[in-house]
Structures are given as structure tokens and as C-alpha cells.
Motif scaffolding. Structure first.
Motif, mmCIF file in Angstrom:
data_model
loop_
_atom_site.group_PDB
_atom_site.id
_atom_site.type_symbol
_atom_site.label_atom_id
_atom_site.label_comp_id
_atom_site.label_asym_id
_atom_site.label_seq_id
_atom_site.Cartn_x
_atom_site.Cartn_y
_atom_site.Cartn_z
ATOM 1 N N LEU B 6 0.853 -1.185 0.000
ATOM 2 C CA LEU B 6 0.000 0.000 0.000
ATOM 3 C C LEU B 6 0.892 1.238 0.000
ATOM 4 O O LEU B 6 1.726 1.410 0.908
ATOM 5 C CB LEU B 6 -0.904 0.013 1.234
ATOM 6 C CG LEU B 6 -1.879 1.198 1.310
ATOM 7 C CD1 LEU B 6 -3.013 1.029 0.299
ATOM 8 C CD2 LEU B 6 -2.449 1.359 2.719
ATOM 9 N N GLN B 7 0.732 2.083 -1.018
ATOM 10 C CA GLN B 7 1.472 3.345 -1.077
ATOM 11 C C GLN B 7 0.566 4.478 -0.609
ATOM 12 O O GLN B 7 -0.528 4.661 -1.139
ATOM 13 C CB GLN B 7 1.934 3.626 -2.515
ATOM 14 C CG GLN B 7 2.606 4.985 -2.708
ATOM 15 C CD GLN B 7 3.971 5.037 -2.028
ATOM 16 O OE1 GLN B 7 4.841 4.209 -2.296
ATOM 17 N NE2 GLN B 7 4.156 6.007 -1.126
ATOM 18 N N VAL B 8 1.034 5.219 0.373
ATOM 19 C CA VAL B 8 0.296 6.390 0.867
ATOM 20 C C VAL B 8 1.099 7.648 0.551
ATOM 21 O O VAL B 8 2.322 7.684 0.770
ATOM 22 C CB VAL B 8 0.072 6.297 2.393
ATOM 23 C CG1 VAL B 8 -0.661 7.541 2.907
ATOM 24 C CG2 VAL B 8 -0.683 5.025 2.742
ATOM 25 N N ILE B 9 0.435 8.636 -0.001
ATOM 26 C CA ILE B 9 1.026 9.962 -0.222
ATOM 27 C C ILE B 9 0.150 10.952 0.523
ATOM 28 O O ILE B 9 -1.012 11.162 0.158
ATOM 29 C CB ILE B 9 1.097 10.322 -1.716
ATOM 30 C CG1 ILE B 9 1.907 9.276 -2.484
ATOM 31 C CG2 ILE B 9 1.700 11.718 -1.902
ATOM 32 C CD1 ILE B 9 1.918 9.502 -4.010
ATOM 33 N N ALA B 10 0.687 11.535 1.591
ATOM 34 C CA ALA B 10 -0.089 12.460 2.420
ATOM 35 C C ALA B 10 0.502 13.860 2.308
ATOM 36 O O ALA B 10 1.689 14.060 2.562
ATOM 37 C CB ALA B 10 -0.077 12.002 3.876
ATOM 38 N N HIS B 11 -0.333 14.802 1.896
ATOM 39 C CA HIS B 11 0.072 16.214 1.854
ATOM 40 C C HIS B 11 -0.487 16.902 3.092
ATOM 41 O O HIS B 11 -1.702 16.886 3.317
ATOM 42 C CB HIS B 11 -0.478 16.901 0.599
ATOM 43 C CG HIS B 11 0.112 16.405 -0.675
ATOM 44 N ND1 HIS B 11 1.174 17.029 -1.306
ATOM 45 C CD2 HIS B 11 -0.200 15.342 -1.451
ATOM 46 C CE1 HIS B 11 1.484 16.365 -2.411
ATOM 47 N NE2 HIS B 11 0.657 15.342 -2.524
ATOM 48 N N TYR B 12 0.401 17.494 3.868
ATOM 49 C CA TYR B 12 -0.008 18.245 5.051
ATOM 50 C C TYR B 12 0.319 19.719 4.804
ATOM 51 O O TYR B 12 1.477 20.059 4.499
ATOM 52 C CB TYR B 12 0.764 17.775 6.290
ATOM 53 C CG TYR B 12 0.216 16.532 6.969
ATOM 54 C CD1 TYR B 12 -0.596 15.625 6.308
ATOM 55 C CD2 TYR B 12 0.543 16.266 8.300
ATOM 56 C CE1 TYR B 12 -1.081 14.490 6.951
ATOM 57 C CE2 TYR B 12 0.061 15.125 8.943
ATOM 58 C CZ TYR B 12 -0.740 14.239 8.263
ATOM 59 O OH TYR B 12 -1.214 13.116 8.900
ATOM 60 N N PHE B 13 -0.672 20.567 4.947
ATOM 61 C CA PHE B 13 -0.473 22.002 4.768
ATOM 62 C C PHE B 13 -0.643 22.682 6.127
ATOM 63 O O PHE B 13 -1.766 22.799 6.641
ATOM 64 C CB PHE B 13 -1.479 22.560 3.761
ATOM 65 C CG PHE B 13 -1.343 21.980 2.377
ATOM 66 C CD1 PHE B 13 -0.517 22.581 1.423
ATOM 67 C CD2 PHE B 13 -2.030 20.826 2.013
ATOM 68 C CE1 PHE B 13 -0.382 22.040 0.141
ATOM 69 C CE2 PHE B 13 -1.910 20.283 0.735
ATOM 70 C CZ PHE B 13 -1.083 20.895 -0.195
ATOM 71 N N ALA B 14 0.487 23.137 6.691
ATOM 72 C CA ALA B 14 0.425 23.842 7.970
ATOM 73 C C ALA B 14 -0.244 25.203 7.789
ATOM 74 O O ALA B 14 -0.244 25.774 6.692
ATOM 75 C CB ALA B 14 1.830 24.020 8.527
ATOM 76 N N LYS B 15 -0.811 25.701 8.863
ATOM 77 C CA LYS B 15 -1.336 27.070 8.808
ATOM 78 C C LYS B 15 -0.188 27.998 8.397
ATOM 79 O O LYS B 15 0.965 27.788 8.782
ATOM 80 C CB LYS B 15 -1.877 27.473 10.183
ATOM 81 C CG LYS B 15 -3.075 26.641 10.644
ATOM 82 C CD LYS B 15 -3.610 27.163 11.980
ATOM 83 C CE LYS B 15 -4.460 26.123 12.710
ATOM 84 N NZ LYS B 15 -5.634 25.657 11.956
ATOM 85 N N PRO B 16 -0.489 29.022 7.590
ATOM 86 C CA PRO B 16 0.570 29.851 6.995
ATOM 87 C C PRO B 16 1.618 30.323 8.011
ATOM 88 O O PRO B 16 1.284 30.902 9.043
ATOM 89 C CB PRO B 16 -0.208 31.026 6.405
ATOM 90 C CG PRO B 16 -1.535 30.428 6.049
ATOM 91 C CD PRO B 16 -1.825 29.430 7.147
ATOM 92 N N GLY B 17 2.862 30.039 7.689
ATOM 93 C CA GLY B 17 3.980 30.512 8.507
ATOM 94 C C GLY B 17 4.316 29.638 9.702
ATOM 95 O O GLY B 17 5.240 29.956 10.453
ATOM 96 N N THR B 18 3.612 28.522 9.869
ATOM 97 C CA THR B 18 3.815 27.705 11.077
ATOM 98 C C THR B 18 4.432 26.339 10.791
ATOM 99 O O THR B 18 4.415 25.467 11.664
ATOM 100 C CB THR B 18 2.489 27.502 11.842
ATOM 101 O OG1 THR B 18 1.646 26.627 11.080
ATOM 102 C CG2 THR B 18 1.777 28.823 12.074
ATOM 103 N N GLY B 19 4.965 26.154 9.596
ATOM 104 C CA GLY B 19 5.503 24.853 9.228
ATOM 105 C C GLY B 19 6.567 24.333 10.183
ATOM 106 O O GLY B 19 6.645 23.125 10.429
ATOM 107 N N ASP B 20 7.386 25.227 10.720
ATOM 108 C CA ASP B 20 8.456 24.780 11.620
ATOM 109 C C ASP B 20 7.913 23.973 12.804
ATOM 110 O O ASP B 20 8.589 23.063 13.297
ATOM 111 C CB ASP B 20 9.232 25.990 12.170
ATOM 112 C CG ASP B 20 10.176 26.587 11.129
ATOM 113 O OD1 ASP B 20 10.395 25.951 10.081
ATOM 114 O OD2 ASP B 20 10.678 27.694 11.379
ATOM 115 N N ALA B 21 6.707 24.309 13.243
ATOM 116 C CA ALA B 21 6.167 23.696 14.463
ATOM 117 C C ALA B 21 5.859 22.216 14.303
ATOM 118 O O ALA B 21 5.752 21.498 15.304
ATOM 119 C CB ALA B 21 4.909 24.443 14.918
#
Lengths: 102, 102
Positions: B6-21
Motif C-alpha cells: 500500500l502506497q500512501v502519499i499524504a500532503h499536510y499544509f500547515a497554517k501559513p507561517g507555522t511549518g516549523d512547528a
């Protein structure tokens, strides 16, 4: 129902410590690839753990989309000419995703 | 011949400017997930163009591997408890890759 597509997952491993050098040509390659008639998606990503490890996610509308991509002048120049010589290795898998599975 | 997975590709979009968290909890989640019996691969990547855009690549030995993963205590705590509340949105696709296609 979504149409079937070719999913490509390409892992590019830059020579140790040189990952920064491929960001610019990959950005240029991405823009050119998105203009290909069979391209549905092209984005690249970088590991926060290993900054020399990149992943390119590509989708094409036809099974031969990746082969067509590799034959384009922009892939010949940027891929084979610029980026690939900067790599230690690359691992590319591709498979069709059925239209009712996405 | 490679086995089906099973191949899973998950895109996670952090709230703008908060990716570091989300880098630290994703790193912890990755380590815990790799210890699941059905997990074959778990790595996450970040867009150099949009640092709030993450991609997680996951592979499982069985079709129900992603469902099992979501039921684990570590995904309940780190995924649902910590990471997902920091996101604007996520897009997850999964599909079986036949044993002779990888």
C-alpha cells in the motif's frame, strides 16, 4: 470518479552536503514540466532530516508520460545535463493508479 | 519480484507561517510508525518553495496498514492530538501497488 493516472515517486540523493545546488535547477525543471501536455502534477520536496534527499512527485495522464518527459529538451538539459551529475543516486518508481482508487 | 504494498502519499499544509512547528512531532511520529509491524517505509519531506507544505510517503505491507496506523496510540497522540490541529488542511491518497509494478 477520478481518471486513471501514472504516479511517479522519484528520490534524488545529492552528493553529501550539496543539496542546495539542485534547488534552483529543480525549480526550473518543475515549471517546464508542468507545461507538458500529459503532466498533471509536478512538485519537489526535501527532507528536513537529510537535506541531500529530495522527493519529486509527478503525475501524468498516460502510462507513457514519464518516458515523454524524459525525452523533452528541458529534461535533457536540466535533468541529464545539470541535476543528475550532482547526484549520488536516484530511485524512481512509477505505477498506474486506477481511476476509482485515487 | 517485489511484493504488493500500500502506497500512501499524504500532503499536510500547515497554517501559513507555522511549518516549523510540525517538524519535531513529525520526526517523533515517523520513528514510532516505523516500528509498526505492517509499516515498510515512513519519511516526510518539505517543499523548498512553500515551507508550510509537507509530504509524507508511507508504505505498508497490507491494504489495511493505513487504518491500523491511524488507530495506534502514537498516531492518536501525535497525529490527531498535536500535528493535525496545526494544519490548514491535508490530502491523503492511498493505493495498492501490484507486486510486479514497483
Amino acid at each position: 470518479m477520478a481518471s486513471a493516472y501514472l504516479q511517479v515517486i522519484a528520490h534524488y540523493f545529492a552528493k553529501p552536503g550539496t543539496g542546495d545546488a539542485i534547488v534552483k535547477p529543480l525549480t526550473e525543471l518543475a515549471a517546464a514540466t508542468r507545461a507538458e501536455p500529459k503532466n498533471l502534477y509536478y512538485e519537489f520536496f526535501r527532507s528536513p532530516v537529510d537535506p541531500d534527499h529530495f522527493v519529486i512527485l509527478e503525475q501524468y495522464s498516460d502510462a507513457d508520460g514519464l518516458a515523454v518527459h524524459r525525452d523533452t529538451p528541458h529534461f535533457q538539459r536540466l535533468g541529464f545535463g545539470t541535476i543528475i551529475p550532482l547526484l549520488d543516486r536516484r530511485e524512481v518508481t512509477s505505477h498506474m493508479v486506477p481511476g476509482d482508487a485515487a
